[in-house]
Design a protein around this motif. Structure first.
Motif, mmCIF file in Angstrom:
data_model
loop_
_atom_site.group_PDB
_atom_site.id
_atom_site.type_symbol
_atom_site.label_atom_id
_atom_site.label_comp_id
_atom_site.label_asym_id
_atom_site.label_seq_id
_atom_site.Cartn_x
_atom_site.Cartn_y
_atom_site.Cartn_z
ATOM 1 N N SER A 1 -1.700 2.136 -7.597
ATOM 2 C CA SER A 1 -0.961 3.323 -8.026
ATOM 3 C C SER A 1 -1.146 4.511 -7.079
ATOM 4 O O SER A 1 -0.412 5.487 -7.151
ATOM 5 C CB SER A 1 -1.427 3.751 -9.422
ATOM 6 N N SER B 1 -6.078 2.397 -4.703
ATOM 7 C CA SER B 1 -5.542 1.595 -5.800
ATOM 8 C C SER B 1 -4.039 1.410 -5.642
ATOM 9 O O SER B 1 -3.385 2.152 -4.911
ATOM 10 C CB SER B 1 -5.843 2.268 -7.149
ATOM 11 N N LYS C 1 -8.350 15.637 -5.647
ATOM 12 C CA LYS C 1 -8.308 16.182 -7.004
ATOM 13 C C LYS C 1 -9.698 16.164 -7.630
ATOM 14 O O LYS C 1 -9.893 16.678 -8.726
ATOM 15 C CB LYS C 1 -7.332 15.378 -7.848
ATOM 16 N N GLN D 1 -3.617 6.455 -7.237
ATOM 17 C CA GLN D 1 -4.340 7.488 -7.976
ATOM 18 C C GLN D 1 -5.844 7.488 -7.695
ATOM 19 O O GLN D 1 -6.508 8.492 -7.886
ATOM 20 C CB GLN D 1 -4.110 7.322 -9.482
ATOM 21 N N ARG D 2 -6.372 6.365 -7.288
ATOM 22 C CA ARG D 2 -7.801 6.254 -6.979
ATOM 23 C C ARG D 2 -7.992 5.864 -5.540
ATOM 24 O O ARG D 2 -7.303 4.992 -5.015
ATOM 25 C CB ARG D 2 -8.461 5.191 -7.855
#
Length: 81
Positions: free
Chosen positions: A15, A13, A52, A17-18
């Motif tokens: 960001s 992504s 994570k 984050q994904r």
């Protein structure tokens, strides 16, 4: 380098984050053999070092097609008009 491994596609992504990694295998039997390989089992035990969290989806490609503009790991099953 496992038998039946066809390739991988990765998406991240904006960001960061994904992340998504789609792995392609020739058969479910090849996926099952990979899942029991000692190196894979060790990596699974240590997944928190790299990720994570995770979620796995095992699916079967029933059909694959496009306009032929770019190559893909799955065959183009569309019959030209």
């Amino acid at each position: 380098a496992m038998p039946g491994f066809l390739g991988v596609e990765v998406w991240v992504s904006e960001s960061g984050q994904r992340r998504n990694a789609t792995y392609y295998w020739a058969s479910l039997e090849d996926v099952q053999a990979f899942s029991q390989h000692p190196h894979h089992l060790e990596a699974k035990r240590q997944y928190a070092r790299w990720y994570k969290g995770f979620h796995i989806v095992i699916s079967e490609v029933v059909r694959s097609y496009g306009d032929g503009a770019f190559a893909h790991l799955t065959p183009n099953n569309r019959v030209p008009a």
